[in-house]
Design a protein around this motif. Structure first.
Motif, PDB file in Angstrom:
ATOM      1  N   SER A 110      -2.979   2.314  36.366  1.00  0.00           N
ATOM      2  CA  SER A 110      -2.765   1.677  35.063  1.00  0.00           C
ATOM      3  C   SER A 110      -3.051   0.188  35.187  1.00  0.00           C
ATOM      4  O   SER A 110      -2.211  -0.588  35.639  1.00  0.00           O
ATOM      5  N   ASP A 111      -4.297  -0.195  34.810  1.00  0.00           N
ATOM      6  CA  ASP A 111      -4.682  -1.598  34.944  1.00  0.00           C
ATOM      7  C   ASP A 111      -5.049  -2.221  33.604  1.00  0.00           C
ATOM      8  O   ASP A 111      -5.638  -3.306  33.555  1.00  0.00           O
ATOM      9  N   GLY A 112      -4.721  -1.515  32.502  1.00  0.00           N
ATOM     10  CA  GLY A 112      -4.966  -2.070  31.179  1.00  0.00           C
ATOM     11  C   GLY A 112      -6.389  -1.945  30.698  1.00  0.00           C
ATOM     12  O   GLY A 112      -6.720  -2.448  29.611  1.00  0.00           O
ATOM     13  N   ASP A 113      -7.266  -1.310  31.464  1.00  0.00           N
ATOM     14  CA  ASP A 113      -8.651  -1.121  31.044  1.00  0.00           C
ATOM     15  C   ASP A 113      -8.684  -0.107  29.895  1.00  0.00           C
ATOM     16  O   ASP A 113      -8.308   1.050  30.081  1.00  0.00           O
ATOM     17  N   PRO A 114      -9.149  -0.501  28.703  1.00  0.00           N
ATOM     18  CA  PRO A 114      -9.074   0.405  27.549  1.00  0.00           C
ATOM     19  C   PRO A 114     -10.140   1.494  27.538  1.00  0.00           C
ATOM     20  O   PRO A 114     -10.030   2.454  26.788  1.00  0.00           O
ATOM     21  N   VAL A 115     -11.183   1.374  28.352  1.00  0.00           N
ATOM     22  CA  VAL A 115     -12.304   2.316  28.309  1.00  0.00           C
ATOM     23  C   VAL A 115     -12.475   3.080  29.620  1.00  0.00           C
ATOM     24  O   VAL A 115     -12.561   4.306  29.644  1.00  0.00           O
ATOM     25  N   TRP A 116     -12.521   2.344  30.736  1.00  0.00           N
ATOM     26  CA  TRP A 116     -12.934   2.955  32.002  1.00  0.00           C
ATOM     27  C   TRP A 116     -11.761   3.432  32.847  1.00  0.00           C
ATOM     28  O   TRP A 116     -11.885   3.581  34.063  1.00  0.00           O
ATOM     29  N   THR A 117     -10.656   3.659  32.192  1.00  0.00           N
ATOM     30  CA  THR A 117      -9.549   4.396  32.806  1.00  0.00           C
ATOM     31  C   THR A 117      -9.390   5.677  32.001  1.00  0.00           C
ATOM     32  O   THR A 117      -9.034   5.627  30.814  1.00  0.00           O
ATOM     33  N   TYR A 118      -9.715   6.808  32.620  1.00  0.00           N
ATOM     34  CA  TYR A 118      -9.735   8.054  31.839  1.00  0.00           C
ATOM     35  C   TYR A 118      -9.597   9.254  32.780  1.00  0.00           C
ATOM     36  O   TYR A 118      -9.677   9.127  34.007  1.00  0.00           O
ATOM     37  N   GLY A 119      -9.428  10.425  32.155  1.00  0.00           N
ATOM     38  CA  GLY A 119      -9.324  11.673  32.905  1.00  0.00           C
ATOM     39  C   GLY A 119     -10.667  12.367  33.023  1.00  0.00           C
ATOM     40  O   GLY A 119     -11.507  11.984  33.835  1.00  0.00           O
ATOM     41  N   ASN A 120     -10.894  13.388  32.185  1.00  0.00           N
ATOM     42  CA  ASN A 120     -12.139  14.161  32.217  1.00  0.00           C
ATOM     43  C   ASN A 120     -13.085  13.657  31.121  1.00  0.00           C
ATOM     44  O   ASN A 120     -12.663  13.378  30.010  1.00  0.00           O
ATOM     45  N   TRP A 121     -14.373  13.562  31.460  1.00  0.00           N
ATOM     46  CA  TRP A 121     -15.354  13.090  30.489  1.00  0.00           C
ATOM     47  C   TRP A 121     -16.558  14.033  30.508  1.00  0.00           C
ATOM     48  O   TRP A 121     -17.205  14.219  31.538  1.00  0.00           O
ATOM     49  N   SER A 122     -16.846  14.609  29.345  1.00  0.00           N
ATOM     50  CA  SER A 122     -18.038  15.437  29.153  1.00  0.00           C
ATOM     51  C   SER A 122     -19.125  14.539  28.585  1.00  0.00           C
ATOM     52  O   SER A 122     -19.079  14.162  27.405  1.00  0.00           O
ATOM     53  N   ARG A 123     -20.118  14.203  29.399  1.00  0.00           N
ATOM     54  CA  ARG A 123     -21.111  13.189  29.038  1.00  0.00           C
ATOM     55  C   ARG A 123     -22.493  13.817  28.836  1.00  0.00           C
ATOM     56  O   ARG A 123     -22.774  14.920  29.313  1.00  0.00           O
ATOM     57  N   GLY A 124     -23.346  13.072  28.152  1.00  0.00           N
ATOM     58  CA  GLY A 124     -24.708  13.543  27.932  1.00  0.00           C
ATOM     59  C   GLY A 124     -24.716  14.838  27.149  1.00  0.00           C
ATOM     60  O   GLY A 124     -24.121  14.939  26.077  1.00  0.00           O
ATOM     61  N   LYS A 125     -25.369  15.856  27.687  1.00  0.00           N
ATOM     62  CA  LYS A 125     -25.450  17.154  27.027  1.00  0.00           C
ATOM     63  C   LYS A 125     -24.594  18.209  27.749  1.00  0.00           C
ATOM     64  O   LYS A 125     -24.866  19.403  27.658  1.00  0.00           O
ATOM     65  N   THR A 126     -23.558  17.743  28.436  1.00  0.00           N
ATOM     66  CA  THR A 126     -22.692  18.667  29.178  1.00  0.00           C
ATOM     67  C   THR A 126     -21.974  19.621  28.238  1.00  0.00           C
ATOM     68  O   THR A 126     -21.495  19.236  27.169  1.00  0.00           O
ATOM     69  N   LYS A 127     -21.865  20.870  28.672  1.00  0.00           N
ATOM     70  CA  LYS A 127     -20.987  21.847  28.038  1.00  0.00           C
ATOM     71  C   LYS A 127     -19.785  22.040  28.961  1.00  0.00           C
ATOM     72  O   LYS A 127     -19.932  22.538  30.075  1.00  0.00           O
ATOM     73  N   MET A 128     -18.603  21.620  28.509  1.00  0.00           N
ATOM     74  CA  MET A 128     -17.408  21.628  29.347  1.00  0.00           C
ATOM     75  C   MET A 128     -16.320  22.498  28.722  1.00  0.00           C
ATOM     76  O   MET A 128     -16.080  22.433  27.515  1.00  0.00           O
ATOM     77  N   VAL A 129     -15.660  23.296  29.572  1.00  0.00           N
ATOM     78  CA  VAL A 129     -14.489  24.082  29.171  1.00  0.00           C
ATOM     79  C   VAL A 129     -13.329  23.675  30.065  1.00  0.00           C
ATOM     80  O   VAL A 129     -13.446  23.699  31.297  1.00  0.00           O
TER      81      VAL A 129
END
Length: 665
Positions: free
Chosen positions: A264-283
């Motif tokens: 927890s460093d206060g970064d509002p964007v680049w602190t995250y869990g799972n990210w489905s990017r581009g054309k990924t199909k994620m379940v």
């Protein structure tokens, strides 16, 4: 020869204990975590038809199991490495290897790569295997690799939190296929912990721990949409981002993962869990997020389906849109309830002492002996040789240099898996006749049949002894095994007269006619069936035991809580005779048969002389036997109650190291 199928004597309460253990295992961790969870979508579970695979299976699952599967170094030589040079040599070799990493391997220069070529399994020995200050690197075109049970740690460069000046990953792979990453611990590295890049395919990442890091786990870095990846039962804790980040994956299936204590460093964007990017199909299914910003998110070009997860103390994005895909159209899998995930993952992720090397016969090795030969000399963690049902007509020798082997049949019954040969002593001596010889210490065999099917009635030879099994090692265990033969079926011995060795036989079956349980090892036969075979005589059909116990050893043979059967006429079989090999006067047999059912075939004077040595000078006794062949006569020494208290299974086996194999039951 008659062969009884797994005729174990009943054990009171055994069924209840088994059921209780199963219930406890299934219930693990579900109560406490469920109480702590905030309300969320109802957890789902797999349908009844889904396989309940063992958490310790050595077979990959998910996408790594498809398109021919992932076998790693199966079929190759097994080696144990303790330094960088050996690890690098075998990992980069062209031929398949199973590489066991024992202890910490420090890599120099700091952050250097260990290149891993195709057809390799790299696994930690117990929970001790570590790679420190270095990276495992899979170059383009590499395929069929398993990396398990390792800790890879500490290539972090102080002050380079974003990993901009170094590329010191724990594992990096580019354009590879069929890779299984399982039960590892990745922590405090220089860039990513796990980078799976550039159109890598058929990947499974399961039961790993990712900790103390910024960019944990990245997938993709390509404009193509080819990667198929399964990510399950992993623990991400003390990490900031990429847990994982999946870029342009054709299919990304995440289930039963646990994300906790996010940086927890206060970064509002680049602190995250799972990210489905581009054309990924994620379940995402049945995962658990605790203290996570942006638990799961998706680009507008990607798809993300989430079901059954629990969110606790979370904030930010929880994107779901599109249909993604149905993982069950590709493979079956078991979903644990989301509420159970924290406890399960904390206990079962990362390196485990119980994960070892299993060598499959005939899947990876064509014969049992080939698998034995693959076991490294001096291995100190049990290696299991799993033998599939079938009849293996071969001779097997486990040398003294290969201890800690578990030889296990995988059928439903011990008669399903048979190791058999037909050599008599006339063609190689008594030792040479043995179908199986065990010279190593700490060997266990279970759920198998050992046989010597030499037909003594078909030929006349000087030397018709034909051993199914000979042991000279210490701490040998046979569980649910059968030994089939005629003369000299089972020999339990030691290296020489005054060297003590111990053998424990339980829930097993032994048959023969002459001296078919013999030797000088301290041997306990418990809860077993012994069949004394008739040779067609009306007066003398044979001898069950022929002990040659060293006079300085108070404990020879103990047959207890067992049953002796016979098809011989009444009063025609001996319990035993004293064997003095080569006329050795210091070999003074010790045999106690207690609490055992005896058939009518046993003689009223059941002990007899051998080679000029009187049975009365040996140490032959009985205690509380029963059945038609147990009537006490003047020629049947009975042990006193006082002596019986010191002639127990525990006393026979404990030695100087308090060995207690019976305690597992």
């Amino acid at each position: 020869m008659t062969h009884f199928h797994s005729k174990r004597l009943p054990r009171p309460g055994g069924a209840l204990a088994a059921v209780a253990g199963l219930v406890a295992a299934l219930a693990l961790g579900t109560i406490g975590e469920a109480r702590a969870a905030e309300p969320g979508p109802a957890p789902t579970s797999a349908p009844a038809s889904a396989p309940a695979a063992s958490r310790w299976t050595d077979q990959p699952h998910g996408f790594a199991s498809l398109a021919g599967g992932t076998t790693g170094g199966a079929g190759g030589k097994v080696v144990t490495v303790t330094d960088q040079a050996a690890l690098a040599k075998y990992a980069a070799a062209q031929e398949p290897y199973v590489i066991r990493v024992a202890g910490a391997v420090a890599v120099e220069p700091f952050g250097s790569d260990i290149v891993v070529a195709s057809n390799k399994t790299i696994t930690g020995v117990g929970d001790t295997g570590e790679i420190v200050h270095g990276e495992l690197h899979l170059n383009p075109g590499t395929h069929n690799v398993i990396i398990r049970n390792l800790t890879i740690r500490d290539s972090y460069v102080e002050g380079d939190w974003d990993g901009k000046t170094t590329d010191f990953d724990a594992i990096q792979m580019d354009t590879v296929d069929h890779v299984w990453i399982d039960h590892n611990r990745f922590t405090h590295m220089g860039d990513g912990l796990l980078d799976i890049r550039k159109d890598s395919q058929y990947i499974t990442v399961s039961s790993n721990q990712f900790s103390n890091h910024n960019k944990a786990f990245g997938i993709g870095w390509t404009t193509n949409v080819q990667t198929q990846i399964t990510i399950d039962h992993n623990w991400f804790t003390g990490t900031k981002q990429r847990n994982p980040s999946a870029d342009n994956c054709a299919y990304a299936h995440l289930y039963n993962n646990y994300l906790s204590a996010q940086v927890s460093d206060g970064d509002p964007v680049w602190t995250y869990g799972n990210w489905s990017r581009g054309k990924t199909k994620m379940v995402i299914e049945n995962s658990y997020y605790d203290g996570v910003q942006h638990p799961y998110q998706a680009d507008v070009t990607a798809e993300l389906v989430q079901r059954g997860s629990i969110l606790r103390n979370t904030s930010g994005r929880t994107d779901t849109w599109g249909a993604a895909f149905d993982p069950r159209e590709f493979y079956d899998y078991r979903l644990d309830p989301a509420a159970a995930v924290p406890a399960l993952v904390k206990r079962f992720s990362g390196p485990q002492r119980r994960i070892g090397v299993t060598l499959d016969v005939p899947g990876a090795f064509p014969t049992v002996q080939a698998a034995v030969d693959a076991v490294p000399d001096g291995n100190d963690v049990p290696v299991t040789i799993a033998v599939a049902p079938g009849t293996y007509r071969e001779k097997v020798f486990i040398p003294a240099t290969k201890p800690n082997i578990v030889l296990r049949g995988t059928g439903h019954d011990r008669s399903d898996t048979v190791i058999v040969y037909d050599t008599p002593a006339a063609y190689g001596g008594s030792t040479g006749s043995a179908t199986v010889r065990i010279a190593a210490n700490d060997v266990t065999a279970r759920d198998l049949t050992f046989s010597n099917d030499f037909d003594e009635a078909a030929v006349e030879l000087n030397g018709e002894q034909a051993l199914a099994m000979k042991t000279t090692g210490d701490r040998i265990v046979f569980e649910n095994t059968a030994f089939l033969g005629n003369q000299d079926t089972l020999m339990t011995d030691s290296l020489k007269l005054d060297v003590l060795s111990r053998v424990y036989v339980r829930d097993s079956y032994i048959e023969g006619d002459v001296d078919f349980v013999y030797g000088r090892a301290t041997t306990v036969i418990e809860r077993s069936v012994i069949k004394a075979l008739s040779r067609g005589s009306t007066s003398n059909n044979g001898y069950i035991t022929a002990a040659s116990t060293w006079t300085g050893n108070p404990y020879g043979f103990l047959i207890t809580r067992s049953k002796i059967l016979s098809d011989a006429p009444a009063g025609t079989f001996h319990l035993g005779r004293p064997w003095h090999p080569g006329g050795e006067p210091e070999a003074v047999a010790q045999v106690l048969i207690r609490d055992t059912e005896l058939p009518a075939a046993i003689k009223s004077s059941p002990w007899t002389d051998m080679s000029g040595f009187s049975w009365k000078d040996a140490r032959f006794t009985e205690y509380r036997n029963f059945g038609p062949g147990a009537e006490v006569t003047p020629d049947r020494p009975q042990m006193s109650d006082e002596d019986a208290r010191t002639h127990t299974v525990a006393e026979y086996l404990k030695g100087n190291d308090n060995w207690a194999p019976y305690a597992r039951h």
